[in-house]
Design a protein around this motif. Structure first.
Motif, PDB file in Angstrom:
ATOM      1  N   THR A 233       0.838  -1.194   0.000  1.00  0.00           N
ATOM      2  CA  THR A 233       0.000   0.000   0.000  1.00  0.00           C
ATOM      3  C   THR A 233       0.874   1.246   0.000  1.00  0.00           C
ATOM      4  OG1 THR A 233      -1.772  -1.143   1.140  1.00  0.00           O
ATOM      5  CG2 THR A 233      -1.801   1.257   1.272  1.00  0.00           C
ATOM      6  N   THR A 235       0.778   5.242   0.454  1.00  0.00           N
ATOM      7  CA  THR A 235      -0.169   6.207   1.016  1.00  0.00           C
ATOM      8  C   THR A 235      -0.037   7.568   0.360  1.00  0.00           C
ATOM      9  OG1 THR A 235       1.397   6.628   2.769  1.00  0.00           O
ATOM     10  CG2 THR A 235      -0.410   5.131   3.285  1.00  0.00           C
ATOM     11  N   ASP A 277      -7.103  -1.788  -4.584  1.00  0.00           N
ATOM     12  CA  ASP A 277      -8.049  -0.917  -3.899  1.00  0.00           C
ATOM     13  C   ASP A 277      -7.496   0.501  -3.789  1.00  0.00           C
ATOM     14  OD1 ASP A 277     -10.330  -0.378  -2.252  1.00  0.00           O
ATOM     15  OD2 ASP A 277      -8.986  -0.424  -0.511  1.00  0.00           O
ATOM     16  N   SER A 279      -8.256   3.558  -1.145  1.00  0.00           N
ATOM     17  CA  SER A 279      -9.038   3.805   0.073  1.00  0.00           C
ATOM     18  C   SER A 279      -9.696   5.184   0.030  1.00  0.00           C
ATOM     19  CB  SER A 279      -8.148   3.710   1.296  1.00  0.00           C
ATOM     20  OG  SER A 279      -7.395   4.903   1.402  1.00  0.00           O
ATOM     21  N   GLU A 280     -10.568   5.412   0.990  1.00  0.00           N
ATOM     22  CA  GLU A 280     -11.258   6.691   1.150  1.00  0.00           C
ATOM     23  C   GLU A 280     -10.249   7.842   1.218  1.00  0.00           C
ATOM     24  OE1 GLU A 280     -14.235   9.207   1.198  1.00  0.00           O
ATOM     25  OE2 GLU A 280     -14.461   7.050   0.906  1.00  0.00           O
ATOM     26  N   SER A 281      -9.139   7.592   1.913  1.00  0.00           N
ATOM     27  CA  SER A 281      -8.127   8.637   2.083  1.00  0.00           C
ATOM     28  C   SER A 281      -7.162   8.705   0.903  1.00  0.00           C
ATOM     29  CB  SER A 281      -7.353   8.387   3.367  1.00  0.00           C
ATOM     30  OG  SER A 281      -6.660   7.166   3.251  1.00  0.00           O
ATOM     31  N   SER A 283      -5.200   6.186  -0.345  1.00  0.00           N
ATOM     32  CA  SER A 283      -4.086   5.230  -0.375  1.00  0.00           C
ATOM     33  C   SER A 283      -4.321   4.181  -1.456  1.00  0.00           C
ATOM     34  CB  SER A 283      -3.947   4.524   0.967  1.00  0.00           C
ATOM     35  OG  SER A 283      -3.663   5.476   1.945  1.00  0.00           O
ATOM     36  N   THR A 285      -3.591   0.492  -2.915  1.00  0.00           N
ATOM     37  CA  THR A 285      -3.114  -0.852  -2.593  1.00  0.00           C
ATOM     38  C   THR A 285      -2.887  -1.611  -3.889  1.00  0.00           C
ATOM     39  OG1 THR A 285      -4.263  -0.805  -0.492  1.00  0.00           O
ATOM     40  CG2 THR A 285      -3.581  -2.965  -1.282  1.00  0.00           C
TER      41      THR A 285
END
Ligand SMILES: *[C@@H]1O[C@H](CO)[C@@H](O)[C@H](O)[C@H]1NC(C)=O
Ligand SMILES: *[C@@H]1O[C@H](CO)[C@@H](O)[C@H](O)[C@H]1NC(C)=O
Ligand SMILES: *[C@@H]1O[C@H](CO)[C@@H](O)[C@H](O)[C@H]1NC(C)=O
Ligand SMILES: *[C@@H]1O[C@H](CO)[C@@H](O)[C@H](O)[C@H]1NC(C)=O
Ligand SMILES: *[C@@H]1O[C@H](CO)[C@@H](O)[C@H](O)[C@H]1NC(C)=O
Ligand SMILES: CC(=O)N[C@H]1CO[C@H](CO)[C@@H](O)[C@@H]1O
Length: 382
Positions: A233, A235, A277, A279-281, A283, A285
């Protein structure tokens, strides 16, 4: 002599009065309208409805250019200045209600200045009003890039003339400003970093205009990661911009991986196999990585006026990659052992046969081939 001087005085006072009057009407009548480059703009004007409507829009500061005319119940383009061709319209269905406003589309910087709206609705009754139009091309994006020890900030297509400031550098350089034929400005500043500045955590640059538009971009120092797992991941640090208007991940500064649209992420075709994926923030993956995906992963996040750029250099050294060092070592050790076993086996077998039967070489060669093949297969499968 006295007579003339009096006359002169009267004349002067009259001129002064007229001047005052005209200045007064001038200031009272000018209506300010501020518009944005390439958008549309409405220049307001009202008329007293009457039987014989005549409307003339004139660009006073553009050498009294004819912008748009309306008489005999229709738009008249015979005298229209070419600069305004196909860019003007009135609200024809509202003229009878007293609306003589002009709509100007694809606004240019050259369209700035004073406009006159002349209206007449019956012979002998006319009215003039003035509109002062300003056109801005706001700063919409600031680019910051770092190559070796040179950091460059730039922005394009701006009006009025912008200013550029680095917020975190000890040295400032006068930026280069260029103006194109549309009167738009480009601005850029390249700074060769000193040793103290070369290691800053971030480089932040703002471009602003007196018109009040402003944008800022912060480029963070690249972080380095050596990874050996096939799933990782990356970020996008500190995504606390609200509202978030854009988020884009790119690979090696050119290939787009994913973009955010209406709170959803769309992944570009070649990256479907590696993106697990977002993420909402923000990041990212990644999965099924191999050394081929080694490179710089850049996250660019922006709100209305601020952009942040984070880059991570991901060096991928996965175990299951066919050319990993582990496999090379394994192959280097196993092959000679297997070969040694084979050779020993064959030699022993041949000796055994020779001592027992002492037959011809042909049979021996055939047997040798048959015995070797299954052994080689076993070796490949390991
Ligand atoms: C004229 O009509 C247009 C379109 O409906 C409107 O936007 C504009 O405000 C009107 N102008 C005046 C002065 O009434
Ligand atoms: C029009 O507006 C601009 C900016 O507000 C101002 O600088 C200029 O003097 C005005 N021009 C006239 C003719 O009023
Ligand atoms: C301004 O920048 C744009 C985009 O980089 C470029 O196409 C244009 O030629 C530049 N204009 C001037 C006057 O340098
Ligand atoms: C990553 O590995 C390279 C060489 O394989 C090495 O030069 C570098 O220092 C390593 N970086 C980190 C952060 O471990
Ligand atoms: C991405 O950039 C790195 C470092 O410059 C390079 O080693 C790698 O080959 C590039 N990857 C691709 C797919 O272009
Ligand atoms: C003026 C300014 O913002 N200086 C900052 C530059 O960045 C360093 C960290 O890299 C900060 O410590 C400074 O305060």
């Amino acid at each position: 002599m006295k007579h003339t001087s009096d006359d002169k005085m009267v004349g002067n006072s009259l001129a002064l009065l007229l001047l005052l009057c005209s200045v007064w009407t001038f200031t009272r009548a000018d209506h300010d309208v501020s518009c944005v480059f390439m958008t549309r703009c409405i220049l307001p004007c009202r008329l007293q409805p009457g039987p014989e409507t005549i409307i003339h829009w004139i660009h006073v500061s553009g050498g009294n250019a004819a912008v748009h005319s309306f008489y005999k119940d229709k738009d008249q383009f015979s005298r229209q200045n070419l600069r305004f061709k196909d860019r003007t319209s009135l609200f024809n269905n509202q003229i009878a209600k007293g609306n003589a406003s002009l709509q100007l589309t694809s606004l240019q910087i050259l369209d700035q200045g004073r406009y006159k709206c002349y209206t007449s609705t019956k012979p002998g009754v006319s009215k003039e009003s003035f509109i002062n139009v300003t056109v801005d091309a706001p700063v919409h994006k600031v680019n910051v890039v770092k190559e070796e020890n040179v950091v460059t900030c730039s922005s394009e297509g701006i009006y009025p003339e912008p200013e550029l400031t680095w917020s975190n550098l000890t040295q400032q350089h006068k930026p280069t400003v260029q103006q194109d034929y549309q009167l738009l400005y480009n601005i850029s500043s390249s700074v060769t970093l000193t040793d103290t500045d070369d290691n800053l955590d971030y480089y932040s640059c703002s471009v602003t205009t007196h018109g009040g538009s402003s944008c800022k971009t912060t480029l963070f120092k690249t972080t380095y990661m050596n990874v050996s797992e096939s799933e990782n991941t990356v970020t996008c640090r500190a995504v606390n911009i609200k509202p978030l208007s854009h988020l884009t991940w790119t690979f090696n500064f050119s290939e787009i991986i994913t973009k955010r649209h209406d709170d959803q992420y769309t992944v570009t075709q070649p990256w479907h196999q590696w993106v697990k994926d977002v993420s909402e923030s923000g990041s990212l993956t990644l999965r099924d990585l191999s050394a081929d995906q080694t490179g710089t992963y850049t996250c660019e996040v922006s709100g209305a006026q601020e952009t942040f750029i984070y880059s991570t250099f991901l060096r991928i050294q996965t175990e299951n990659s066919p050319i990993s060092t582990g496999n090379i070592i394994a192959i280097a050790i196993v092959i000679p052992i297997l070969v040694a076993i084979c050779v020993t086996g064959v030699v022993l077998f041949v000796r055994h046969r020779r001592t027992r039967q002492n037959t011809d070489d042909v049979t021996i060669r055939e047997t040798k081939g048959m015995e070797l093949r299954p052994m080689m297969n076993g070796q490949n499968g390991s």
